[in-house]
Design a protein around this motif. Structure first.
Motif, short mmCIF file in Angstrom:
data_model
loop_
_atom_site.label_atom_id
_atom_site.label_comp_id
_atom_site.label_asym_id
_atom_site.label_seq_id
_atom_site.Cartn_x
_atom_site.Cartn_y
_atom_site.Cartn_z
N GLN A 10 -12.31 -28.64 0.70
CA GLN A 10 -11.27 -29.50 0.13
C GLN A 10 -10.80 -30.40 1.26
OE1 GLN A 10 -11.62 -29.00 -3.43
NE2 GLN A 10 -9.55 -29.72 -3.21
N LEU A 13 -7.31 -36.83 0.99
CA LEU A 13 -7.55 -38.26 1.08
C LEU A 13 -6.23 -38.94 1.39
CD1 LEU A 13 -9.41 -40.71 0.67
CD2 LEU A 13 -8.85 -40.61 -1.76
N VAL A 23 -9.12 -33.62 -2.63
CA VAL A 23 -10.36 -33.92 -3.34
C VAL A 23 -11.46 -32.99 -2.83
CG1 VAL A 23 -9.76 -36.34 -3.77
CG2 VAL A 23 -11.06 -35.75 -1.74
N ALA A 25 -15.26 -32.02 -1.53
CA ALA A 25 -16.33 -32.65 -0.76
C ALA A 25 -17.31 -31.55 -0.38
CB ALA A 25 -15.78 -33.34 0.48
N THR A 26 -18.50 -31.95 0.03
CA THR A 26 -19.51 -30.98 0.47
C THR A 26 -20.07 -31.42 1.80
OG1 THR A 26 -20.11 -30.51 -1.84
CG2 THR A 26 -21.67 -29.83 -0.14
N ASP A 40 -20.53 -35.35 1.38
CA ASP A 40 -20.68 -35.96 0.05
C ASP A 40 -19.35 -35.88 -0.68
OD1 ASP A 40 -23.45 -36.19 0.55
OD2 ASP A 40 -23.81 -34.18 -0.27
N PHE A 41 -18.98 -37.00 -1.30
CA PHE A 41 -17.79 -37.07 -2.14
C PHE A 41 -18.24 -37.37 -3.56
CE2 PHE A 41 -16.47 -38.37 2.11
CZ PHE A 41 -15.38 -37.54 2.33
N ALA A 45 -13.70 -38.71 -6.86
CA ALA A 45 -12.91 -38.78 -5.63
C ALA A 45 -13.01 -40.14 -4.95
CB ALA A 45 -13.37 -37.69 -4.67
N THR A 46 -13.76 -41.07 -5.54
CA THR A 46 -13.97 -42.36 -4.87
C THR A 46 -13.38 -43.50 -5.68
OG1 THR A 46 -16.11 -42.85 -5.94
CG2 THR A 46 -16.15 -41.47 -3.95
N ASP A 51 -20.78 -41.43 -6.69
CA ASP A 51 -20.94 -40.50 -5.59
C ASP A 51 -21.12 -41.27 -4.29
OD1 ASP A 51 -20.88 -38.50 -7.50
OD2 ASP A 51 -23.03 -38.08 -7.41
N SER A 53 -21.91 -40.73 -0.03
CA SER A 53 -22.33 -39.85 1.08
C SER A 53 -22.24 -40.62 2.38
CB SER A 53 -23.77 -39.38 0.88
OG SER A 53 -23.88 -38.56 -0.24
N VAL A 97 -9.72 -39.16 5.71
CA VAL A 97 -9.55 -37.85 5.11
C VAL A 97 -9.17 -36.84 6.18
CG1 VAL A 97 -11.17 -38.29 3.21
CG2 VAL A 97 -12.01 -37.23 5.29
#
Length: 138
Positions: A10, A13, A23, A25-26, A40-41, A45-46, A51, A53, A97
């Motif tokens: 998490q 932002l 948000v 994310a990975t 990656d979002f 979240a954007t 998506d 990256s 972030v």
């Protein structure tokens, strides 16, 4: 042994509004690209609704949890004792972030276990990369 590490996190932002929005994310690390990490979002979240990256150096992330690092599109710096700031600069603007430093350190430890610092070159497949490059030239 897996060649890929993914870790859901998490992030907060930082927006122009006075609040921080959480948000998902990975974080992603693949030993086939041993010098890089990716975050990656997902589309919700954007601002673009797609998506997104960002790929940048594992070394930049490791340095940035301790001291300010980066002068280009991606900058990383500590923020207090428990957070790290990631800044992503693009022509459209800047995304900032906050992420828990502990989460980043766990991710980096896992990546360093998979590919120790200084041994990244052992995991490159230069013959394959050259074949792909020359194949694209035909």
């Amino acid at each position: 042994m897996s060649t890929v590490i993914e870790q859901a996190v998490q992030v907060r932002l930082v927006a122009s509004a006075p609040r921080l929005e959480s948000v998902p994310a990975t974080l992603h690390y693949d030993r086939r690209d041993p010098f890089a990490v990716r975050i990656d979002f997902p589309a919700p979240a954007t601002l673009e609704g797609a998506d997104i990256s960002w790929t940048f150096s594992r070394e930049l992330l490791a340095k940035g949890v301790r001291t300010a690092a980066g002068v280009g599109d991606v900058r990383v710096r500590p923020y207090g004792y428990h957070r790290t700031v990631l800044e992503f600069h693009a022509a459209e603007g800047t995304a900032v972030v906050h992420i828990g430093t502990g989460e980043l350190l766990r991710f980096l430890d896992r990546a360093l276990t998979l590919v120790p610092a200084g041994s990244e070159h052992l995991y490159l497949d230069l013959d394959h990369d050259l074949a792909e490059l020359l194949g694209d030239a035909r």
